[in-house]
Write a protein that holds these residues in place. Structure first.
Motif, PDB file in Angstrom:
ATOM      1  N   ALA A   1       0.829  -1.225  -0.061  1.00 36.79           N
ATOM      2  CA  ALA A   1      -0.086   0.047  -0.057  1.00 36.79           C
ATOM      3  C   ALA A   1       0.858   1.115   0.076  1.00 36.79           C
ATOM      4  O   ALA A   1       1.962   1.198   0.639  1.00 36.79           O
ATOM      5  N   LEU A   2       0.318   2.281  -0.589  1.00 35.89           N
ATOM      6  CA  LEU A   2       0.956   3.591  -0.943  1.00 35.89           C
ATOM      7  C   LEU A   2       1.467   3.965   0.672  1.00 35.89           C
ATOM      8  O   LEU A   2       2.559   4.388   1.131  1.00 35.89           O
ATOM      9  N   GLY A   3       0.711   4.044   1.574  1.00 37.87           N
ATOM     10  CA  GLY A   3       0.810   4.333   2.945  1.00 37.87           C
ATOM     11  C   GLY A   3       1.938   3.686   3.595  1.00 37.87           C
ATOM     12  O   GLY A   3       2.662   4.293   4.604  1.00 37.87           O
ATOM     13  N   GLU A   4       2.167   2.422   3.215  1.00 36.73           N
ATOM     14  CA  GLU A   4       3.400   1.713   4.074  1.00 36.73           C
ATOM     15  C   GLU A   4       4.406   2.577   3.404  1.00 36.73           C
ATOM     16  O   GLU A   4       5.626   2.590   4.232  1.00 36.73           O
ATOM     17  N   PHE A   5       4.494   2.698   1.957  1.00 33.63           N
ATOM     18  CA  PHE A   5       5.850   3.293   1.683  1.00 33.63           C
ATOM     19  C   PHE A   5       6.043   5.057   2.310  1.00 33.63           C
ATOM     20  O   PHE A   5       7.139   5.124   2.501  1.00 33.63           O
ATOM     21  N   VAL A   6       5.129   5.584   2.217  1.00 37.51           N
ATOM     22  CA  VAL A   6       5.080   6.815   2.916  1.00 37.51           C
ATOM     23  C   VAL A   6       5.693   6.879   4.384  1.00 37.51           C
ATOM     24  O   VAL A   6       6.804   7.671   4.638  1.00 37.51           O
ATOM     25  N   ALA A   7       5.109   5.785   5.267  1.00 35.69           N
ATOM     26  CA  ALA A   7       5.743   5.709   6.402  1.00 35.69           C
ATOM     27  C   ALA A   7       7.248   5.245   6.313  1.00 35.69           C
ATOM     28  O   ALA A   7       8.049   5.866   7.150  1.00 35.69           O
ATOM     29  N   GLN A   8       7.650   4.170   5.746  1.00 34.90           N
ATOM     30  CA  GLN A   8       8.864   3.814   5.492  1.00 34.90           C
ATOM     31  C   GLN A   8       9.887   4.909   5.079  1.00 34.90           C
ATOM     32  O   GLN A   8      11.084   5.157   5.507  1.00 34.90           O
ATOM     33  N   SER A   9       9.318   5.512   3.874  1.00 33.31           N
ATOM     34  CA  SER A   9      10.224   6.551   3.467  1.00 33.31           C
ATOM     35  C   SER A   9      10.416   7.699   4.273  1.00 33.31           C
ATOM     36  O   SER A   9      11.677   8.507   4.279  1.00 33.31           O
ATOM     37  N   ALA A  10       9.624   7.859   5.224  1.00 28.00           N
ATOM     38  CA  ALA A  10       9.812   9.047   6.392  1.00 28.00           C
ATOM     39  C   ALA A  10      10.837   8.367   7.281  1.00 28.00           C
ATOM     40  O   ALA A  10      11.667   9.295   7.570  1.00 28.00           O
ATOM     41  N   ASN A  11      10.912   7.342   7.489  1.00 22.19           N
ATOM     42  CA  ASN A  11      11.646   6.755   8.543  1.00 22.19           C
ATOM     43  C   ASN A  11      13.283   6.565   7.943  1.00 22.19           C
ATOM     44  O   ASN A  11      14.188   7.183   8.493  1.00 22.19           O
ATOM     45  N   LEU A  12      13.217   6.254   6.591  1.00 23.97           N
ATOM     46  CA  LEU A  12      14.666   6.530   5.776  1.00 23.97           C
ATOM     47  C   LEU A  12      15.096   7.869   5.923  1.00 23.97           C
ATOM     48  O   LEU A  12      16.323   8.087   6.357  1.00 23.97           O
TER      49      LEU A  12
ATOM     50  N   SER B   1      12.654   2.236  12.139  1.00 22.25           N
ATOM     51  CA  SER B   1      11.914   1.085  12.570  1.00 22.25           C
ATOM     52  C   SER B   1      11.382   0.694  10.903  1.00 22.25           C
ATOM     53  O   SER B   1      10.652   1.502  10.177  1.00 22.25           O
ATOM     54  N   ASP B   2      11.478  -0.313  10.747  1.00 20.71           N
ATOM     55  CA  ASP B   2      11.174  -0.941   9.428  1.00 20.71           C
ATOM     56  C   ASP B   2       9.708  -1.376   9.460  1.00 20.71           C
ATOM     57  O   ASP B   2       9.231  -2.513  10.026  1.00 20.71           O
ATOM     58  N   VAL B   3       8.811  -0.827   8.549  1.00 24.71           N
ATOM     59  CA  VAL B   3       7.166  -0.991   8.691  1.00 24.71           C
ATOM     60  C   VAL B   3       7.011  -1.842   7.475  1.00 24.71           C
ATOM     61  O   VAL B   3       5.671  -2.192   7.200  1.00 24.71           O
ATOM     62  N   LEU B   4       8.159  -1.966   6.605  1.00 24.22           N
ATOM     63  CA  LEU B   4       7.668  -2.331   5.083  1.00 24.22           C
ATOM     64  C   LEU B   4       8.268  -3.984   5.237  1.00 24.22           C
ATOM     65  O   LEU B   4       7.433  -4.767   4.746  1.00 24.22           O
ATOM     66  N   VAL B   5       9.235  -4.080   5.517  1.00 26.71           N
ATOM     67  CA  VAL B   5       9.853  -5.544   5.152  1.00 26.71           C
ATOM     68  C   VAL B   5      10.042  -6.374   6.564  1.00 26.71           C
ATOM     69  O   VAL B   5       9.565  -7.617   6.393  1.00 26.71           O
ATOM     70  N   GLU B   6      10.213  -5.738   7.521  1.00 23.41           N
ATOM     71  CA  GLU B   6      10.308  -6.612   8.738  1.00 23.41           C
ATOM     72  C   GLU B   6       9.036  -7.447   9.155  1.00 23.41           C
ATOM     73  O   GLU B   6       9.222  -8.430   9.430  1.00 23.41           O
ATOM     74  N   PRO B   7       7.956  -6.612   9.142  1.00 25.84           N
ATOM     75  CA  PRO B   7       6.711  -7.455   9.373  1.00 25.84           C
ATOM     76  C   PRO B   7       6.523  -8.582   8.540  1.00 25.84           C
ATOM     77  O   PRO B   7       6.009  -9.717   9.125  1.00 25.84           O
ATOM     78  N   ARG B   8       7.091  -8.629   7.332  1.00 23.02           N
ATOM     79  CA  ARG B   8       6.946 -10.073   6.574  1.00 23.02           C
ATOM     80  C   ARG B   8       7.937 -10.972   6.745  1.00 23.02           C
ATOM     81  O   ARG B   8       7.594 -12.036   6.361  1.00 23.02           O
ATOM     82  N   ARG B   9       9.094 -10.468   7.025  1.00 19.85           N
ATOM     83  CA  ARG B   9       9.913 -11.468   7.123  1.00 19.85           C
ATOM     84  C   ARG B   9      10.265 -11.954   8.838  1.00 19.85           C
ATOM     85  O   ARG B   9      10.956 -12.982   9.063  1.00 19.85           O
ATOM     86  N   ALA B  10       9.683 -11.326   9.719  1.00 15.57           N
ATOM     87  CA  ALA B  10      10.052 -11.589  11.206  1.00 15.57           C
ATOM     88  C   ALA B  10       9.574 -12.933  11.388  1.00 15.57           C
ATOM     89  O   ALA B  10      10.295 -13.791  12.263  1.00 15.57           O
ATOM     90  N   PRO B  11       8.610 -13.494  10.873  1.00 14.78           N
ATOM     91  CA  PRO B  11       8.025 -14.772  11.171  1.00 14.78           C
ATOM     92  C   PRO B  11       9.000 -15.893  10.768  1.00 14.78           C
ATOM     93  O   PRO B  11       8.966 -17.083  11.415  1.00 14.78           O
ATOM     94  N   LEU B  12       9.933 -15.668   9.796  1.00 12.43           N
ATOM     95  CA  LEU B  12      10.851 -16.572   9.549  1.00 12.43           C
ATOM     96  C   LEU B  12      12.086 -16.600  10.440  1.00 12.43           C
ATOM     97  O   LEU B  12      12.983 -17.491  10.391  1.00 12.43           O
ATOM     98  N   ILE B  13      12.177 -15.877  11.541  1.00 13.42           N
ATOM     99  CA  ILE B  13      13.268 -15.736  12.339  1.00 13.42           C
ATOM    100  C   ILE B  13      12.591 -16.106  13.672  1.00 13.42           C
ATOM    101  O   ILE B  13      12.049 -15.308  14.561  1.00 13.42           O
ATOM    102  N   PRO B  14      13.011 -17.383  14.332  1.00 15.21           N
ATOM    103  CA  PRO B  14      12.741 -17.850  15.683  1.00 15.21           C
ATOM    104  C   PRO B  14      13.082 -16.711  16.673  1.00 15.21           C
ATOM    105  O   PRO B  14      14.403 -16.411  16.805  1.00 15.21           O
ATOM    106  N   GLY B  15      12.540 -16.396  17.518  1.00 12.97           N
ATOM    107  CA  GLY B  15      12.696 -15.395  18.687  1.00 12.97           C
ATOM    108  C   GLY B  15      12.951 -13.946  18.220  1.00 12.97           C
ATOM    109  O   GLY B  15      13.216 -13.134  19.326  1.00 12.97           O
ATOM    110  N   PHE B  16      12.349 -13.531  16.905  1.00 11.55           N
ATOM    111  CA  PHE B  16      12.852 -12.099  16.461  1.00 11.55           C
ATOM    112  C   PHE B  16      12.423 -11.176  17.399  1.00 11.55           C
ATOM    113  O   PHE B  16      13.145 -10.257  17.700  1.00 11.55           O
ATOM    114  N   ALA B  17      11.118 -11.231  17.805  1.00 12.53           N
ATOM    115  CA  ALA B  17      10.493 -10.065  18.466  1.00 12.53           C
ATOM    116  C   ALA B  17      11.134 -10.156  20.119  1.00 12.53           C
ATOM    117  O   ALA B  17      11.390  -8.844  20.447  1.00 12.53           O
ATOM    118  N   ALA B  18      11.629 -11.001  20.681  1.00 12.83           N
ATOM    119  CA  ALA B  18      12.253 -11.138  21.965  1.00 12.83           C
ATOM    120  C   ALA B  18      13.756 -10.484  21.767  1.00 12.83           C
ATOM    121  O   ALA B  18      14.173  -9.700  22.408  1.00 12.83           O
TER     122      ALA B  18
END
Lengths: 316, 316
Positions: free
Chosen positions: B203-214, B234-251
């Motif tokens: 979504a465009l909104g994801e990009f606006v938030a991510q580019s503001a962070n960049l 703070s990665d709002v674009l890629v991290e939410p999609r990849r975090a489930p692949l990494i055991p223990g990421f949130a902690a």
């Protein structure tokens, strides 16, 4: 930080402030980047009143058919936000002099917000820093555009090129010799319609390309290197979706590039088109051909040529 | 610009170079931003040979089962690109010493490319500036990852934090006292699988938030203001999609934030996790709890704690 001059002992009861036009988005910073352009502006005359309310008593200038009810008017809503946010024991009477056309893509609604809060701020016993006025201006801008974005408000408050997030405004340095040519065709493009053109899905690759361009422009500005800006100042995300709404856009952009523009794209939601140049002479020369290109597409236009590092709103 | 030392009269026939690990993406700069982290690296020993070809004679270290055919090996492909791109009348023999684990998200394939081209460059009569080696390294990286991105190559070539587009690498200044904690769990996450998690629409909104962070992180680095980086990293674009692949990421991420990290996210394609800190002590302290969090998720890990403004590859 800019701070208005004030005396702790004498509080004026009327102040006038002017906020200048701006180029929102700057192509590669959708909703987050903008810069001021001197030469056109909105003025707000603000008077203290005893009641905790905002009364708009007149709107004149290039537009007059704007809402007079404070909560429905972008400048009125900003002042209401200021009264509530600062818990002021008084209110404001407001006269707006519009110098920026509606739906031009030159930040007209933002200019009214900023002129109003800057004038009101000058009436406070202890005026706030410009950054502290940003949330109130955002509350006004949302009334006009339906979206809480500060890419026009930020530069009007701080001057120059500004990064504006939902929480913060940060000025980005720009070489003093870089000029902008901003050409405004006499066609209205409603911000809401321009936003509708952006509906739908986006590909990750579009984001990567656009964010690389954004980063190049920011690095180019910090380093004062036109080559970086030239490589980055190209909107691959929004411009392709909005350009069809602007008659003659491709030819106008090409006219800018033919005169050596570092980049050219849509100003804000359009239909105005801007180009960035390494010097004033190139910007001047380009502006003539950009106007001619709009004319060939059937539209008269007017032009601003001014430094990218334009002036912040000021108290008159 | 970095330039290798050279003598126009004496050409050595063997050179060894080391390239250090890197944090790709840095959360908010997917495919375009990365920085070096001292403490682990790949070494390339490169020898001139008369034939215009690349012969890989040995690969040792933490990985050994990599392709020995030059065109299929990331470092080999980079050297082949260099031979063809510079029209060299000779070739190279290559021995690779791998110090960076495969699929760790620490830029192992990029480090092999960069070590190889930097070593080969030192053998040239007129060594090129580091920027000029970038296209050859990109040609190597694409063999490993299937994607032409330079967010690991750029920092390895120039040192520090680097913006890498498809055409150019630009170093971004970073305060010397800022430290990175990079924790590598002993799990392999293939880059191609991590990329597959990013398929689909955005979504465009994801990009606006991510580019503001960049933009906040870039401005924060140029200004040396941790507060801006803290707000933006703070990665709002890629991290939410990849975090489930990494055991223990949130902690693991939370452990970094609990120690005052300006931000923490996935390094490159993962599974390594990095945090940025305002000083070394905080990074050291965080790294212990980040390891403990991976351990609680069932995985041992190792740790690098080093300045964000890490070293470029060097000729040994």
């Amino acid at each position: 930080m800019l701070k208005e001059e004030s005396s702790p002992l004498v509080r004026a009861d009327v102040a006038v402030a002017e906020a200048y036009a701006s180029v929102g988005n700057v192509g590669i910073g959708f909703d987050i980047l903008g810069h001021c352009v001197a030469g056109a502006g909105d003025r707000a005359e603000v008077r203290l009143i005893a009641e905790r309310e905002v009364r708009i008593t007149a709107i004149d200038g290039v537009i007059t058919d704007l809402p007079m009810a404070a909560a429905d008017n972008t400048a009125g809503a900003a002042l209401l936000s200021m009264i509530h946010g600062l818990d002021l024991p008084f209110g404001f009477e407001l006269v707006l002099h519009k110098g920026i056309a509606l739906g031009s893509g030159m930040g007209g609604s933002a200019a009214s917000c900023v002129a109003a809060v800057v004038a009101a701020n000058a009436l406070l016993d202890e005026p706030l820093a410009r950054e502290a006025l940003y949330p109130f201006a955002l509350d006004g801008e949302v009334v006009a555009s339906g979206s809480r974005h500060g890419d026009n408000l930020g530069p009007m408050l701080l001057g120059g090129l500004v990064l504006a997030t939902d929480k913060r405004i940060v000025r980005i340095p720009v070489p003093a010799e870089w000029y902008c040519a901003l050409v405004h065709p006499h066609v209205v493009l409603e911000t809401r319609r321009a936003r509708a053109a952006l509906a739908g899905h986006y590909a990750l690759g579009e984001f990567v390309a656009q964010s690389a361009n954004l980063a190049l422009v920011l690095a180019g500005c910090y380093r004062g290197e036109a080559a970086l800006v030239r490589e980055g100042l190209s909107d691959v995300l929004v411009e392709p979706r909005r350009a069809p709404l602007i008659p003659g856009f491709a030819a106008v952009k090409q006219a800018a590039l033919d005169h050596g523009a570092m980049g050219a794209s849509i100003s804000g939601a359009g239909p105005s088109v801007f180009g960035w140049f390494e010097d004033r002479a190139s910007a001047e020369a380009a502006s003539h051909d950009m106007r001619a290109a709009f004319k060939a597409a059937g539209h008269d236009s007017d032009v601003l040529v001014a430094p990218v590092d334009g002036p912040a709103a000021r108290v008159l």
